[in-house]
Motif scaffolding. Structure first.
Motif: not given
Length: 116
Positions: A44-48, A60-69
């Motif tokens: 499914e489509r998920e929030f980033v 941020y989604a937990h999976s991208v915190k610290g990596r995406f800005t």
């Protein structure tokens, strides 16, 4: 009517970086916020990530915190997503979303593929 145009996707190796852009046009004066979602094959489509239009908060989604800005160009109705330390689980079509008080608008998506 609002139009959103994503760009910047592509194929990168694990550990690499990409910068996505989303340029909005049309009747954007009621913009509440903008953000990014993604959809991987079979999922499914998920929030980033998202940013409110005041620039006071981001999420941020937990999976991208610290990596995406996520960031906003204050002179344009444009948002960016800087993606670092990419891994295979980041492979997805990334969609830009613009939110007004009553409506959501979506771009067509840009493919991000991360190879091992």
């Amino acid at each position: 009517q609002v139009q959103l145009a994503e760009s910047g996707g592509g194929l990168v190796q694990a550990g690499g970086s990409l910068r996505l852009s989303c340029a909005a046009s049309g009747r954007t004066f009621r913009t509440y916020g903008m953000g990014w979602f993604r959809q991987a094959p079979g999922k499914e489509r998920e929030f980033v990530a998202a940013i409110d239009w005041s620039g006071r908060s981001t999420s941020y989604a937990h999976s991208v915190k610290g990596r995406f800005t996520i960031s906003r160009d204050y002179s344009k109705t444009t948002v960016y997503l800087q993606m670092n330390s990419l891994n295979a689980e980041d492979t997805a079509v990334y969609y830009c979303r613009l939110r007004t008080g009553e409506d959501d608008y979506w771009g067509q998506g840009t493919q991000v593929t991360v190879s091992s």
